[in-house]
Design a protein around this motif. Structure first.
Motif, PDB file in Angstrom:
ATOM      1  N   LYS A  83      80.233  93.776 -30.763  1.00  0.00           N
ATOM      2  CA  LYS A  83      81.064  92.576 -30.853  1.00  0.00           C
ATOM      3  C   LYS A  83      82.511  93.031 -30.941  1.00  0.00           C
ATOM      4  N   GLY A  84      83.307  92.693 -29.939  1.00  0.00           N
ATOM      5  CA  GLY A  84      84.708  93.092 -29.959  1.00  0.00           C
ATOM      6  C   GLY A  84      84.844  94.600 -29.921  1.00  0.00           C
ATOM      7  N   ARG A  85      85.533  95.141 -30.907  1.00  0.00           N
ATOM      8  CA  ARG A  85      85.774  96.591 -30.942  1.00  0.00           C
ATOM      9  C   ARG A  85      84.672  97.341 -31.686  1.00  0.00           C
ATOM     10  N   GLU A  86      83.700  96.622 -32.210  1.00  0.00           N
ATOM     11  CA  GLU A  86      82.619  97.253 -32.974  1.00  0.00           C
ATOM     12  C   GLU A  86      81.652  97.945 -32.018  1.00  0.00           C
ATOM     13  N   ARG A  87      81.465  99.233 -32.202  1.00  0.00           N
ATOM     14  CA  ARG A  87      80.615 100.015 -31.305  1.00  0.00           C
ATOM     15  C   ARG A  87      79.277 100.295 -31.979  1.00  0.00           C
ATOM     16  N   TRP A  88      78.212  99.881 -31.309  1.00  0.00           N
ATOM     17  CA  TRP A  88      76.862 100.122 -31.804  1.00  0.00           C
ATOM     18  C   TRP A  88      76.237 101.264 -31.014  1.00  0.00           C
ATOM     19  N   TRP A  89      75.419 102.042 -31.705  1.00  0.00           N
ATOM     20  CA  TRP A  89      74.765 103.206 -31.103  1.00  0.00           C
ATOM     21  C   TRP A  89      73.260 103.048 -31.186  1.00  0.00           C
ATOM     22  N   GLN A  90      72.558 103.667 -30.237  1.00  0.00           N
ATOM     23  CA  GLN A  90      71.094 103.710 -30.275  1.00  0.00           C
ATOM     24  C   GLN A  90      70.628 105.059 -29.737  1.00  0.00           C
ATOM     25  N   SER A  91      69.432 105.450 -30.143  1.00  0.00           N
ATOM     26  CA  SER A  91      68.834 106.688 -29.635  1.00  0.00           C
ATOM     27  C   SER A  91      68.400 106.478 -28.184  1.00  0.00           C
ATOM     28  N   THR A  92      68.517 107.526 -27.386  1.00  0.00           N
ATOM     29  CA  THR A  92      68.101 107.424 -25.984  1.00  0.00           C
ATOM     30  C   THR A  92      66.643 107.805 -25.776  1.00  0.00           C
ATOM     31  N   HIS A  93      66.022 108.437 -26.780  1.00  0.00           N
ATOM     32  CA  HIS A  93      64.632 108.890 -26.672  1.00  0.00           C
ATOM     33  C   HIS A  93      63.917 108.587 -27.987  1.00  0.00           C
ATOM     34  N   HIS A  94      62.605 108.484 -27.943  1.00  0.00           N
ATOM     35  CA  HIS A  94      61.872 108.222 -29.189  1.00  0.00           C
ATOM     36  C   HIS A  94      61.512 109.488 -29.934  1.00  0.00           C
ATOM     37  N   GLY A  95      61.695 110.655 -29.333  1.00  0.00           N
ATOM     38  CA  GLY A  95      61.368 111.898 -30.014  1.00  0.00           C
ATOM     39  C   GLY A  95      62.073 113.084 -29.376  1.00  0.00           C
ATOM     40  N   THR A  96      61.978 114.210 -30.040  1.00  0.00           N
ATOM     41  CA  THR A  96      62.574 115.456 -29.563  1.00  0.00           C
ATOM     42  C   THR A  96      61.498 116.523 -29.538  1.00  0.00           C
ATOM     43  N   ARG A  97      61.466 117.303 -28.481  1.00  0.00           N
ATOM     44  CA  ARG A  97      60.475 118.373 -28.374  1.00  0.00           C
ATOM     45  C   ARG A  97      61.188 119.718 -28.263  1.00  0.00           C
ATOM     46  N   TYR A  98      60.707 120.653 -29.063  1.00  0.00           N
ATOM     47  CA  TYR A  98      61.270 121.996 -29.084  1.00  0.00           C
ATOM     48  C   TYR A  98      60.109 122.966 -29.190  1.00  0.00           C
ATOM     49  N   ASP A  99      59.946 123.830 -28.192  1.00  0.00           N
ATOM     50  CA  ASP A  99      58.764 124.689 -28.178  1.00  0.00           C
ATOM     51  C   ASP A  99      58.933 125.996 -28.952  1.00  0.00           C
ATOM     52  N   GLY A 100      60.095 126.242 -29.501  1.00  0.00           N
ATOM     53  CA  GLY A 100      60.281 127.422 -30.336  1.00  0.00           C
ATOM     54  C   GLY A 100      60.695 128.673 -29.595  1.00  0.00           C
ATOM     55  N   SER A 101      60.624 128.675 -28.265  1.00  0.00           N
ATOM     56  CA  SER A 101      60.960 129.891 -27.519  1.00  0.00           C
ATOM     57  C   SER A 101      62.437 130.258 -27.651  1.00  0.00           C
ATOM     58  N   LEU A 102      63.291 129.272 -27.908  1.00  0.00           N
ATOM     59  CA  LEU A 102      64.717 129.548 -28.040  1.00  0.00           C
ATOM     60  C   LEU A 102      65.027 130.334 -29.315  1.00  0.00           C
ATOM     61  N   ALA A 103      64.097 130.354 -30.262  1.00  0.00           N
ATOM     62  CA  ALA A 103      64.305 131.104 -31.498  1.00  0.00           C
ATOM     63  C   ALA A 103      64.360 132.605 -31.251  1.00  0.00           C
ATOM     64  N   ASP A 104      63.829 133.048 -30.103  1.00  0.00           N
ATOM     65  CA  ASP A 104      63.817 134.473 -29.772  1.00  0.00           C
ATOM     66  C   ASP A 104      64.956 134.875 -28.850  1.00  0.00           C
ATOM     67  N   SER A 105      65.939 133.984 -28.680  1.00  0.00           N
ATOM     68  CA  SER A 105      67.067 134.272 -27.801  1.00  0.00           C
ATOM     69  C   SER A 105      67.859 135.473 -28.314  1.00  0.00           C
ATOM     70  N   PRO A 106      68.407 136.286 -27.408  1.00  0.00           N
ATOM     71  CA  PRO A 106      69.293 137.369 -27.846  1.00  0.00           C
ATOM     72  C   PRO A 106      70.629 136.851 -28.374  1.00  0.00           C
ATOM     73  N   ASP A 107      70.929 135.579 -28.120  1.00  0.00           N
ATOM     74  CA  ASP A 107      72.178 134.962 -28.570  1.00  0.00           C
ATOM     75  C   ASP A 107      72.054 134.580 -30.041  1.00  0.00           C
ATOM     76  N   PRO A 108      72.832 135.203 -30.935  1.00  0.00           N
ATOM     77  CA  PRO A 108      72.704 134.888 -32.367  1.00  0.00           C
ATOM     78  C   PRO A 108      73.071 133.442 -32.699  1.00  0.00           C
ATOM     79  N   VAL A 109      73.970 132.835 -31.913  1.00  0.00           N
ATOM     80  CA  VAL A 109      74.328 131.431 -32.153  1.00  0.00           C
ATOM     81  C   VAL A 109      73.128 130.533 -31.885  1.00  0.00           C
ATOM     82  N   LEU A 110      72.413 130.834 -30.815  1.00  0.00           N
ATOM     83  CA  LEU A 110      71.237 130.047 -30.468  1.00  0.00           C
ATOM     84  C   LEU A 110      70.124 130.243 -31.495  1.00  0.00           C
ATOM     85  N   ARG A 111      69.943 131.469 -31.960  1.00  0.00           N
ATOM     86  CA  ARG A 111      68.937 131.719 -32.999  1.00  0.00           C
ATOM     87  C   ARG A 111      69.292 130.968 -34.276  1.00  0.00           C
ATOM     88  N   GLY A 112      70.583 130.954 -34.631  1.00  0.00           N
ATOM     89  CA  GLY A 112      71.025 130.227 -35.822  1.00  0.00           C
ATOM     90  C   GLY A 112      70.797 128.736 -35.687  1.00  0.00           C
TER      91      GLY A 112
END
Length: 200
Positions: A83-112
């Protein structure tokens, strides 16, 4: 690892699970962003101010993190609510899937980022369970009897453990359309944890 935070209304059934990759994992891996996304999935569309009040954060902080979530495709405008300048947000998906393979990345930022995501989800599960245990008497007996705190220990190979997890997830997902819009349905959270035990 699916993290499915809220059932969808029937008209929202087209929204699927967000498959994390290296880029989107970095975008989600922040405690406030994880809580914002969870709140939108649990309680539906909201403004930054409403979310800030719910999470105990300033609206400036929630606005910033919502924009970041939008940049990574996790949330979007809910234009029918604005309404007017009021901005409403909603999720684009009902869930998130993460298979865990990224935990073994050589990139320490990604592991963190992976470690942070996993620990935040574990904390959320603990909080869900504690809330249920503290409020279960507020629910009718028919709902209290649906609760279960079970664990099972058995010898499995990695292949069998993956098969078991996949079959359980398929069974859980098969109940989503049955509950959507059904009379007397409530949001019902089902946690699934599986891991090998230490030896000795």
């Amino acid at each position: 690892m699916p993290e499915d935070d809220a059932p969808l209304a029937p008209q929202d059934s087209v929204r699927k699970v967000h498959e994390l990759d290296a880029r989107t994992l970095r975008g989600l891996a922040h405690p406030i962003r994880i809580q914002l996304l969870r709140a939108l999935r649990d309680f539906g569309p909201a403004t930054a101010s409403q979310l800030g009040e719910r999470l105990g954060e300033s609206s400036g902080a929630t606005s910033y993190h919502l924009r970041q979530l939008a940049a990574y495709g996790f949330v979007e405008d809910a234009p029918e609510r604005g309404k007017g300048r009021e901005r409403w947000w909603q999720s684009t998906h009902h869930g998130t899937r993460y298979d865990g393979s990224l935990a073994d990345s050589p990139d320490p930022v990604l592991r963190g980022a992976s470690d942070l995501l996993m620990h935040e989800h574990a904390n959320n599960h603990t909080q869900d369970l504690s809330t249920w245990l503290g409020t279960s008497r507020d629910w009718p007996d028919e709902w209290r009897q649906t609760s279960t705190l079970s664990d099972y220990t058995m010898p499995l190979t990695p292949e069998l453990a993956n098969e078991l997890s996949s079959r359980i997830e398929e069974l859980i997902e098969s109940y989503r359309p049955k509950g959507e819009g059904a009379a007397g349905s409530e949001k019902y959270r089902f946690h699934l944890h599986g891991f090998p035990l230490p030896k000795g």
